[in-house]
Design an enzyme around this catalytic site. Structure first.
Site, PDB file in Angstrom:
ATOM      1  CD  GLU A  98      -3.097   0.733   0.319  1.00  0.00           C
ATOM      2  OE1 GLU A  98      -2.521   1.539  -0.437  1.00  0.00           O
ATOM      3  OE2 GLU A  98      -4.317   0.738   0.466  1.00  0.00           O
ATOM      4  CG  ASP A  99      -0.919   4.793  -1.480  1.00  0.00           C
ATOM      5  OD1 ASP A  99      -1.659   4.022  -0.806  1.00  0.00           O
ATOM      6  OD2 ASP A  99      -1.383   5.717  -2.157  1.00  0.00           O
ATOM      7  CG  ASP A 102      -5.551   8.775   6.284  1.00  0.00           C
ATOM      8  OD1 ASP A 102      -5.448   9.197   7.438  1.00  0.00           O
ATOM      9  OD2 ASP A 102      -5.982   9.491   5.358  1.00  0.00           O
ATOM     10  CG  PHE A 151      -4.191  15.756   1.509  1.00  0.00           C
ATOM     11  CD1 PHE A 151      -5.222  14.904   1.897  1.00  0.00           C
ATOM     12  CD2 PHE A 151      -3.810  15.781   0.178  1.00  0.00           C
ATOM     13  CE1 PHE A 151      -5.863  14.102   0.963  1.00  0.00           C
ATOM     14  CE2 PHE A 151      -4.455  14.980  -0.765  1.00  0.00           C
ATOM     15  CZ  PHE A 151      -5.485  14.140  -0.371  1.00  0.00           C
ATOM     16  NE  ARG A 164      -3.930   8.262  -8.958  1.00  0.00           N
ATOM     17  CZ  ARG A 164      -4.488   7.808  -7.834  1.00  0.00           C
ATOM     18  NH1 ARG A 164      -3.724   7.395  -6.851  1.00  0.00           N
ATOM     19  NH2 ARG A 164      -5.800   7.770  -7.700  1.00  0.00           N
TER      20      ARG A 164
HETATM   21  C1  PRP Z   1      -5.875   5.649  -0.286  1.00  0.00           C
HETATM   22  C2  PRP Z   1      -4.684   4.747  -0.057  1.00  0.00           C
HETATM   23  C3  PRP Z   1      -5.242   3.632   0.766  1.00  0.00           C
HETATM   24  C4  PRP Z   1      -6.341   4.308   1.553  1.00  0.00           C
HETATM   25  C5  PRP Z   1      -5.850   4.553   2.940  1.00  0.00           C
HETATM   26  O1  PRP Z   1      -6.585   5.163  -1.368  1.00  0.00           O
HETATM   27  O2  PRP Z   1      -4.147   4.284  -1.273  1.00  0.00           O
HETATM   28  O3  PRP Z   1      -5.798   2.613  -0.049  1.00  0.00           O
HETATM   29  O4  PRP Z   1      -6.635   5.553   0.911  1.00  0.00           O
HETATM   30  O5  PRP Z   1      -6.820   5.229   3.685  1.00  0.00           O
HETATM   31  P1  PRP Z   1      -7.496   4.641   4.990  1.00  0.00           P
HETATM   32  O6  PRP Z   1      -6.391   4.080   5.859  1.00  0.00           O
HETATM   33  O7  PRP Z   1      -8.135   5.860   5.580  1.00  0.00           O
HETATM   34  O8  PRP Z   1      -8.480   3.611   4.601  1.00  0.00           O
HETATM   35  P2  PRP Z   1      -7.662   6.017  -2.167  1.00  0.00           P
HETATM   36  O9  PRP Z   1      -9.030   5.624  -1.688  1.00  0.00           O
HETATM   37  O10 PRP Z   1      -7.306   7.470  -2.092  1.00  0.00           O
HETATM   38  O11 PRP Z   1      -7.525   5.467  -3.638  1.00  0.00           O
HETATM   39  P3  PRP Z   1      -6.245   5.472  -4.625  1.00  0.00           P
HETATM   40  O12 PRP Z   1      -5.259   4.459  -4.080  1.00  0.00           O
HETATM   41  O13 PRP Z   1      -6.822   5.073  -5.928  1.00  0.00           O
HETATM   42  O14 PRP Z   1      -5.668   6.873  -4.628  1.00  0.00           O
END
Ligand code: PRP
Length: 181
Positions: A98-99, A102, A151, A164
């Protein structure tokens, strides 16, 4: 391109060094195995691509895409599968990549789901960890950088699908949100 709204938090060289360290640790931990790395689209695509090229163990790759519902900067807690894995993971050593963690909602949901499919092992590697924002307890097995509650965009992370492509992880300044609303 609005780069003045951005402040570099993690430079290319800092990220490169840490990704190398994570890959070395993962390679040691999976010695003699061929883990299945599962990238969570879309945000993980840059990190995953750099990570696999630094591993010294063979691996296989698959992807999931999940949606967490809410605005561009806030989630409301519901997670759903948009694109599932291409095949079964029973008996596989699975490493979710994962990136960012949060609130922890996405990964706690995904770990529960994939854990129910009888993998031989299941771990999580996240580049960024925003611990201050957790609404559910969640600890990744491998973390690149703990970061403050700002952010962030770049290195795969977006704001409204922008940024991105940036090679660094940057803080998006408050003004950028106000302009875009
Ligand atoms: C982001 C990120 C994680 C998630 C983390 O995805 O890549 O998957 O949010 O947030 P959390 O811990 O609050 O659940 P996003 O929904 O922005 O989609 P993306 O990866 O397509 O940018």
């Amino acid at each position: 391109m609005g780069q003045d709204k951005l402040e570099v938090l993690l430079s290319r060289s800092v990220i490169e060094r840490r990704v190398w360290e994570l890959a070395a640790q993962i390679s040691r931990d999976y010695e003699g195995e061929e883990p299945l790395l599962v990238g969570v689209l879309k945000g993980s695509f840059v990190f995953l691509a750099d990570l696999v090229r630094n591993l010294s163990v063979p691996c296989r790759l698959d992807f999931v895409q999940v949606a967490s519902y809410g605005s561009a900067t806030k989630t409301c807690g519901e997670v759903a599968m948009v694109k599932d894995l291409g095949g079964p993971i029973c008996g596989c050593h699975v490493l979710i990549v994962e990136d960012i963690v949060d609130t922890g909602l996405t990964l706690s949901w995904l770990v529960k789901l994939l854990g129910s499919r009888q993998p031989a092992s299941l771990r999580v590697c996240a580049l960024l960890d925003k611990k201050d924002r957790r609404v559910v307890p969640f600890e990744a097995d491998y973390v690149g950088f703990p970061i403050p509650d700002r952010f962030v965009v770049g290195y795969g992370l977006d704001y409204g699908e922008k940024y991105r492509f940036l090679p660094e992880v940057c803080v998006l300044r408050e003004a950028a949100f106000q302009e875009d609303i």
